[in-house]
Design an enzyme around this catalytic site. Structure first.
Site, mmCIF file in Angstrom:
data_model
loop_
_atom_site.group_PDB
_atom_site.id
_atom_site.type_symbol
_atom_site.label_atom_id
_atom_site.label_comp_id
_atom_site.label_asym_id
_atom_site.label_seq_id
_atom_site.Cartn_x
_atom_site.Cartn_y
_atom_site.Cartn_z
ATOM 1 N N CYS A 130 -3.386 -4.207 9.698
ATOM 2 C CA CYS A 130 -4.776 -4.668 9.547
ATOM 3 C C CYS A 130 -4.823 -6.194 9.532
ATOM 4 O O CYS A 130 -5.690 -6.811 10.161
ATOM 5 C CB CYS A 130 -5.383 -4.088 8.276
ATOM 6 S SG CYS A 130 -4.462 -4.456 6.777
ATOM 7 N N VAL A 162 -5.820 0.215 -0.186
ATOM 8 C CA VAL A 162 -4.417 0.231 0.251
ATOM 9 C C VAL A 162 -3.766 1.501 -0.289
ATOM 10 O O VAL A 162 -3.457 1.599 -1.474
ATOM 11 C CB VAL A 162 -3.672 -1.029 -0.242
ATOM 12 C CG1 VAL A 162 -2.239 -1.032 0.275
ATOM 13 C CG2 VAL A 162 -4.404 -2.284 0.211
ATOM 14 N N GLY A 163 -3.596 2.472 0.580
ATOM 15 C CA GLY A 163 -3.083 3.772 0.156
ATOM 16 C C GLY A 163 -1.569 3.785 0.006
ATOM 17 O O GLY A 163 -0.885 2.789 0.263
ATOM 18 N N GLY A 165 0.785 5.111 1.778
ATOM 19 C CA GLY A 165 1.555 4.858 3.001
ATOM 20 C C GLY A 165 1.715 3.375 3.259
ATOM 21 O O GLY A 165 2.820 2.885 3.538
ATOM 22 N N THR A 166 0.620 2.637 3.154
ATOM 23 C CA THR A 166 0.684 1.186 3.380
ATOM 24 C C THR A 166 1.562 0.527 2.328
ATOM 25 O O THR A 166 2.351 -0.373 2.628
ATOM 26 C CB THR A 166 -0.740 0.585 3.354
ATOM 27 O OG1 THR A 166 -1.532 1.272 4.323
ATOM 28 C CG2 THR A 166 -0.726 -0.896 3.677
ATOM 29 N N ALA A 168 4.082 1.799 0.750
ATOM 30 C CA ALA A 168 5.489 2.104 1.031
ATOM 31 C C ALA A 168 6.015 1.283 2.202
ATOM 32 O O ALA A 168 7.215 1.089 2.345
ATOM 33 C CB ALA A 168 5.650 3.593 1.333
ATOM 34 N N ASN A 272 -10.241 -3.908 6.007
ATOM 35 C CA ASN A 272 -8.886 -3.748 6.533
ATOM 36 C C ASN A 272 -8.715 -2.388 7.214
ATOM 37 O O ASN A 272 -7.999 -2.277 8.209
ATOM 38 C CB ASN A 272 -7.830 -3.941 5.441
ATOM 39 C CG ASN A 272 -8.185 -3.265 4.134
ATOM 40 O OD1 ASN A 272 -9.280 -3.458 3.600
ATOM 41 N ND2 ASN A 272 -7.270 -2.490 3.602
#
Length: 304
Positions: A130, A162-163, A165-166, A168, A272
């Site tokens: 992003c 920001v989940g 996955g991001t 990690a 983002n």
């Protein structure tokens, strides 16, 4: 009008937001959503919106690819699994748009280099990050006027957007974005920094871009180039906005941008998500338009 059928891999923030973007497209149709958690909100949302779903990962999708005519897949999982996902789908002739920082395919920023990827019929293109989508157009706008010795970008993201996955993939996010500032942005040296801001209420995505030019900056031409580039990005991300700049201090050019989302899946502060999903959708649309016009034909991995 005929549409190109798409599969979305990853049912987190990015994958779920993508459904809405693709549903609006005149040339793309979301058909499948792939996840790994049967209870995930993303899969539930996809089912509500009429998509077929599987919680068995990409392997749950593979038997349906040919019968459902899937031609483009979007991977919004993790850099760690992307290569394997891409290999399996490329073998079936599915083009992969990679929204992870895996970067096994060429790096794509639509207003800078999308056309050349479509012309080459790439079967895997990487959307960087992003922060990359928000800042590399500005770096490129400076470097196409004159040489950029060093470019540094700082992206500030709302923690809620920001989940897992991001999070990690934060190291890969940094490496891939820094590299893309050089390869796509045109800077000799690039540096990307991300700040995850836990403030409540969540703050809008903000991006600071610094470029050090090799010689005294041609202010009029650089400013004109930046404003033209912002207009190009706004064609697919209407919430992309210049807050301040470009300002000049010696050889340093500073630009301050913010990105508001459309509020499809997460609220508008999560620009983002939008800049990533909108750039990926724009990329897929260009390939889809060429396929529908008969100008390009996707190739299976064996032929490639």
């Amino acid at each position: 009008m005929k549409k190109i059928k798409c599969a979305l891999i990853g049912s987190g923030n990015i994958g779920t937001d993508l459904i809405y973007k693709i549903k609006r497209s005149p040339v793309l149709e979301p058909v499948w959503m792939v996840g790994i958690d049967p209870a995930s909100e993303g899969l539930a949302r996809a089912r509500e919106l009429g998509l077929k779903t599987t919680a068995d990962g990409v392997d749950g999708l593979l038997p349906h690819v040919l019968e459902d005519g899937i031609q483009i897949a979007f991977d919004a999982t993790s850099a760690y699994v992307h290569a394997e996902n891409s290999r399996k789908l490329n073998e079936l002739g599915v083009m992969m748009i990679d929204l992870t920082p895996a970067a096994i395919g060429p790096l794509c920023v639509p207003p800078v280099n999308l056309r050349q990827h479509a012309d080459r019929v790439e079967m895997n293109v990487n959307m960087i990050s992003c922060a990359g989508q928000a800042t590399i157009p500005i770096v490129n706008a400076v470097s196409r006027v004159q040489g950029v010795e060093y470019a540094e970008i700082v992206a500030s993201l709302a923690s809620k957007s920001v989940g897992p996955g991001t999070r990690a993939n934060l190291d890969e996010f940094t490496y891939t974005t820094s590299s893309a500032i050089e390869k796509v942005g045109g800077a000799k040296k690039g540096k990307a920094l991300a700040i995850i801001n836990p403030a409540e209420p969540p703050l809008i995505m903000r991006n600071t871009i610094y470029c050090l030019t090799e010689s005294a900056p041609d202010q009029a031409r650089i400013t004109e180039s930046i404003l033209q580039m912002i207009g190009e990005v706004q064609k697919y991300v209407p919430g992309y906005r210049l807050v301040n700049g470009p300002s000049y201090d010696g050889n340093k050019v500073s630009v301050f941008m913010e990105v508001a989302g459309l509020g499809d899946y997460l609220p508008k502060y999560a620009g983002n998500l939008d800049i990533m999903t909108a750039a990926a959708t724009r990329t897929a649309e260009m390939f889809a338009e060429e396929i529908l016009a008969g100008k390009i034909k996707l190739k299976t991995a064996e032929v490639a």
